[in-house]
Design an enzyme around this catalytic site. Structure first.
Site, PDB file in Angstrom:
ATOM      1  N   HIS A 267      16.374 -72.261   9.212  1.00 44.23           N
ATOM      2  CA  HIS A 267      16.847 -72.817   7.946  1.00 44.23           C
ATOM      3  C   HIS A 267      15.705 -72.978   6.954  1.00 44.23           C
ATOM      4  O   HIS A 267      15.792 -72.576   5.792  1.00 44.23           O
ATOM      5  CB  HIS A 267      17.459 -74.214   8.174  1.00 44.23           C
ATOM      6  CG  HIS A 267      18.696 -74.214   9.005  1.00 44.23           C
ATOM      7  ND1 HIS A 267      19.082 -75.299   9.751  1.00 44.23           N
ATOM      8  CD2 HIS A 267      19.632 -73.279   9.212  1.00 44.23           C
ATOM      9  CE1 HIS A 267      20.207 -75.033  10.369  1.00 44.23           C
ATOM     10  NE2 HIS A 267      20.567 -73.811  10.056  1.00 44.23           N
TER      11      HIS A 267
ATOM     12  N   ARG B 153      26.168 -57.231   2.718  1.00 46.30           N
ATOM     13  CA  ARG B 153      26.528 -57.755   4.043  1.00 46.30           C
ATOM     14  C   ARG B 153      27.891 -58.448   3.944  1.00 46.30           C
ATOM     15  O   ARG B 153      27.976 -59.609   3.552  1.00 46.30           O
ATOM     16  CB  ARG B 153      25.472 -58.749   4.525  1.00 46.30           C
ATOM     17  CG  ARG B 153      24.069 -58.154   4.697  1.00 46.30           C
ATOM     18  CD  ARG B 153      23.144 -59.235   5.265  1.00 46.30           C
ATOM     19  NE  ARG B 153      21.823 -58.734   5.529  1.00 46.30           N
ATOM     20  CZ  ARG B 153      20.796 -58.883   4.700  1.00 46.30           C
ATOM     21  NH1 ARG B 153      20.962 -59.519   3.570  1.00 46.30           N
ATOM     22  NH2 ARG B 153      19.608 -58.415   5.019  1.00 46.30           N
TER      23      ARG B 153
ATOM     24  N   ARG C  44      28.314 -52.547   3.895  1.00 49.61           N
ATOM     25  CA  ARG C  44      28.343 -52.462   5.366  1.00 49.61           C
ATOM     26  C   ARG C  44      29.608 -53.109   5.895  1.00 49.61           C
ATOM     27  O   ARG C  44      29.976 -54.216   5.476  1.00 49.61           O
ATOM     28  CB  ARG C  44      27.111 -53.182   5.938  1.00 49.61           C
ATOM     29  CG  ARG C  44      27.019 -53.117   7.439  1.00 49.61           C
ATOM     30  CD  ARG C  44      25.720 -53.711   7.943  1.00 49.61           C
ATOM     31  NE  ARG C  44      25.676 -55.165   7.821  1.00 49.61           N
ATOM     32  CZ  ARG C  44      24.611 -55.905   8.113  1.00 49.61           C
ATOM     33  NH1 ARG C  44      23.502 -55.320   8.511  1.00 49.61           N
ATOM     34  NH2 ARG C  44      24.646 -57.224   7.982  1.00 49.61           N
TER      35      ARG C  44
ATOM     36  N   GLU D 234      19.828 -48.943  14.357  1.00 43.59           N
ATOM     37  CA  GLU D 234      19.321 -50.270  14.716  1.00 43.59           C
ATOM     38  C   GLU D 234      18.943 -50.402  16.185  1.00 43.59           C
ATOM     39  O   GLU D 234      18.407 -51.424  16.593  1.00 43.59           O
ATOM     40  CB  GLU D 234      20.381 -51.331  14.411  1.00 43.59           C
ATOM     41  CG  GLU D 234      20.780 -51.405  12.957  1.00 43.59           C
ATOM     42  CD  GLU D 234      21.874 -52.416  12.726  1.00 43.59           C
ATOM     43  OE1 GLU D 234      21.551 -53.568  12.425  1.00 43.59           O
ATOM     44  OE2 GLU D 234      23.061 -52.049  12.858  1.00 43.59           O
TER      45      GLU D 234
ATOM     46  N   ASN E 281      14.992 -54.957  11.412  1.00 43.66           N
ATOM     47  CA  ASN E 281      14.994 -56.228  12.151  1.00 43.66           C
ATOM     48  C   ASN E 281      15.538 -56.039  13.567  1.00 43.66           C
ATOM     49  O   ASN E 281      14.918 -56.416  14.558  1.00 43.66           O
ATOM     50  CB  ASN E 281      15.851 -57.275  11.428  1.00 43.66           C
ATOM     51  CG  ASN E 281      15.381 -57.531  10.012  1.00 43.66           C
ATOM     52  OD1 ASN E 281      14.410 -56.936   9.567  1.00 43.66           O
ATOM     53  ND2 ASN E 281      16.070 -58.392   9.307  1.00 43.66           N
ATOM     54  N   ASP E 282      16.720 -55.436  13.657  1.00 44.95           N
ATOM     55  CA  ASP E 282      17.316 -55.224  14.978  1.00 44.95           C
ATOM     56  C   ASP E 282      16.605 -54.108  15.735  1.00 44.95           C
ATOM     57  O   ASP E 282      16.465 -54.179  16.958  1.00 44.95           O
ATOM     58  CB  ASP E 282      18.810 -54.889  14.834  1.00 44.95           C
ATOM     59  CG  ASP E 282      19.662 -56.151  14.752  1.00 44.95           C
ATOM     60  OD1 ASP E 282      19.175 -57.221  15.160  1.00 44.95           O
ATOM     61  OD2 ASP E 282      20.796 -56.063  14.269  1.00 44.95           O
TER      62      ASP E 282
ATOM     63  N   ARG F  31      14.578 -62.386  18.500  1.00 44.35           N
ATOM     64  CA  ARG F  31      13.793 -62.887  17.369  1.00 44.35           C
ATOM     65  C   ARG F  31      14.188 -64.291  16.932  1.00 44.35           C
ATOM     66  O   ARG F  31      13.536 -64.876  16.079  1.00 44.35           O
ATOM     67  CB  ARG F  31      13.855 -61.909  16.186  1.00 44.35           C
ATOM     68  CG  ARG F  31      15.223 -61.628  15.640  1.00 44.35           C
ATOM     69  CD  ARG F  31      15.187 -60.416  14.734  1.00 44.35           C
ATOM     70  NE  ARG F  31      16.501 -59.847  14.517  1.00 44.35           N
ATOM     71  CZ  ARG F  31      17.229 -60.048  13.442  1.00 44.35           C
ATOM     72  NH1 ARG F  31      16.774 -60.809  12.495  1.00 44.35           N
ATOM     73  NH2 ARG F  31      18.408 -59.467  13.321  1.00 44.35           N
TER      74      ARG F  31
ATOM     75  N   CYS G 261      16.595 -50.749   5.226  1.00 48.62           N
ATOM     76  CA  CYS G 261      17.172 -51.949   4.614  1.00 48.62           C
ATOM     77  C   CYS G 261      16.774 -53.220   5.343  1.00 48.62           C
ATOM     78  O   CYS G 261      17.247 -54.302   5.000  1.00 48.62           O
ATOM     79  CB  CYS G 261      18.693 -51.838   4.531  1.00 48.62           C
ATOM     80  SG  CYS G 261      19.496 -51.655   6.124  1.00 48.62           S
TER      81      CYS G 261
END
Length: 576
Positions: free
Chosen positions: A195, A302, A338, A437, A460-461, A471, A508
């Site tokens: 957060h 997203r 997506r 990914e 990221n993935d 992660r 991305c």
């Protein structure tokens, strides 16, 4: 004497200010007996506290969605509002008060500890992380019950900012700090997706997290420097160090102001190659930021944020309006949407929620869509209808098998057939692409190039699955390394294969918006970057300084290296 503490850099910039320690002592409440004649009054205290906190959170949610803060922040506040109506928390505390004739504060903390222990036993990382939300909600309730003024620091009159030092910060707390001259955030726990990290980046406040027991190392009102770029804090710096960081901060501010002049500059390298810089968004409310940065289009919309934090799913009409609004707002520019990527760290509520033994490897993204074909078909119909209003492209997340592509394309054709029968307009030539990914996809690109119109690498993935680390788990998050040689080979291979088959490839994930990696990706052959709108001008500046003819051979040499230290040094030299 000055000393340095290292953590995770999650929000760039330099802050110099005095510590405001946020204590958790509120949860160490007294336990006392309530006489029968005062029991109704005690229960009324609980009801009043719940109503007060609901009002506070609603106000903070309105502030979070006022156009300046990320929509994801509003979703976090929604989650805490839902907890206030959860019978496992509030009703159970009420029963404790009645059955044991105890004070409300003690009952709430007892129930909180019970729920936290239950959350700790859950393997699902997303659900496990919700224990922090339970603690934060109870802390707010106890604060109201005790008449505590809250965490807000007094406004300073010496021109210096305040550095909030806490074990963790709730999104509500972080939003409420916005108008109190907060210079930086420092927390014991957290990672790049916590957060605190998300809110700090949106508010452009330097932040370092994951410093473990930092609250034991600093004192209230002590001077500290937060270096959100290098991931460190300097405690009790002397005047020489302060002056050095003031100079660095001034240089950063000048650089930032210069960036605004690049808004209308054409993004091209020194040897004349045009580079496309697109925006990642989570809904129409993020469009002003994309337009402010003059993005070349939307590279990633997203859509799952339409589905999260609610008990009923959005119907076709609601989805159509959300997609159409984005397409119409970007006339003439591409908008890549997506299909919903739920599962793992993004779970649905109600009858669509489910507990999985290992959600990151379970039913998520396209797997979820194909397991719920009715839901997927509704989304595809809405997307196709919106395609009649501009350059909409559909992107399928987390593909790894050819049959997943074939099944997805079959559902697209089914949706098209239905719309034709109903004489509803859509773009007959709409392009369908896929996200790379997982290593399986990056290593078997042939099945993608034969079936799809474009690819986008979700770094990221891809990094998470290549290195087999979660992660969201702070115990292993330090192993998350975008420059691991295996990761670089998978990214470079995907870009090269796309070029060989004339198939457009974008990145991305977070790497696209991190200027440390711009030269590296350009040297690999990447020509399309999609990122948070706030990063576009910084990446454009890197593009304008780059010469592809020089970068390409240097990057090829980096791809042959396997020593992390050598790779890191070589990548740093690329940007100089």
């Amino acid at each position: 004497m000055p000393f340095t503490v290292h953590g995770l850099a999650v929000s760039q910039g330099i802050a110099i200010g005095h510590v405001h320690l946020v204590s958790r002592a509120l949860l160490e409440v007294n336990h006392y007996h309530v006489a029968q004649k005062y029991l109704a009054e005690e229960l009324l205290r609980l009801d009043d506290a719940v109503a007060t906190v609901q009002g506070e959170l609603m106000g903070l949610k309105a502030a979070a969605t006022s156009g300046h803060t990320h929509s994801e922040v509003g979703a976090f506040v929604d989650l805490q509002l839902m907890m206030l109506s959860d019978p496992l928390l509030i009703d159970a505390a009420r029963e404790l008060v009645e059955s044991r004739r105890c004070n409300t504060e003690w009952a709430l903390v007892q129930q909180m500890e019970l729920l936290v222990e239950q959350f700790r036993q859950i393997e699902d990382p997303y659900l496990r992380e919700r224990q922090a939300d339970v603690v934060q909600v109870v802390e707010r309730l106890v604060k109201v019950l005790l008449g505590h003024p809250g965490h807000l620091p007094p406004k300073r009159r010496d021109g210096l900012g305040t550095i909030i030092v806490a074990h963790d910060l709730s999104p509500a707390d972080t939003i409420s700090f916005r108008d109190h001259n907060i210079a930086g955030f420092v927390t014991d726990v957290g990672g790049p997706t916590s957060h605190t990290a998300i809110v700090a980046r949106n508010l452009k406040i330097p932040a370092v997290v994951g410093l473990h027991r930092v609250r034991d190392l600093v004192e209230d009102d002590e001077l500290v420097i937060v270096d959100g770029t290098r991931g460190l804090i300097i405690v009790a710096p002397d005047e020489r160090i302060v002056e050095e960081y003031r100079l660095r901060r001034s240089e950063l501010e000048i650089e930032r102001s210069k960036l605004n002049r690049l808004r209308d500059a054409h993004a091209a390298t020194l040897d004349g190659e045009t580079i496309h810089l697109l925006a990642n968004i989570e809904g129409p409310k993020d469009l002003p930021a994309a337009k402010t940065a003059n993005a070349d289009g939307i590279g990633l919309y997203r859509t799952e944020f339409l589905f999260l934090g609610r008990d009923t799913l959005p119907d076709e009409e609601e989805q159509y309006e959300a997609y159409r609004a984005v397409v119409k707002a970007m006339p003439g520019k591409p908008v890549t949407i997506r299909s919903f990527d739920v599962g793992a760290d993004k779970a649905l509520n109600g009858s669509h929620s489910r507990i999985e033994p290992n959600p990151a490897l379970g039913l998520r993204a396209v797997r979820y869509s194909l397991a719920e074909p009715k839901m997927f078909l509704t989304q595809l119909r809405a997307l196709l209808r919106a395609s009649a209003h501009g350059r909409l492209q559909i992107m399928i997340p987390m593909l790894s098998h050819a049959q997943e592509i074939d099944q997805s394309l079959a559902l697209v054709e089914k949706a098209k057939a239905e719309l034709r029968a109903e004489k509803i307009k859509f773009d007959e030539g709409i392009q369908i692409g896929g996200m790379i990914e997982v290593p399986a996809a990056a290593l078997s690109l042939g099945m993608f190039t034969r079936r799809l119109s474009f690819l986008s690498i979700g770094t990221n993935d891809l990094i998470q699955y290549t290195l087999a680390i979660d992660r969201s788990d702070e115990a292993v998050v330090h192993l998350y390394d975008p420059l691991h040689p295996a990761v670089l080979k998978l990214i470079a291979g995907t870009i090269a294969t796309g070029a060989r088959y004339s198939l457009p490839v974008a990145v991305c994930g977070e790497m696209a918006g991190d200027s440390k990696y711009t030269a590296l990706l350009l040297g690999m052959g990447l020509r399309s970057f999609s990122m948070h709108p706030g990063n576009i001008l910084e990446i454009k500046q890197q593009v304008l300084r780059s010469t592809l003819g020089e970068l390409a051979p240097r990057v090829q040499r980096i791809l042959k290296m396997d020593e992390p230290a050598r790779i890191r040094e070589a990548v740093e030299r690329l940007a100089t």
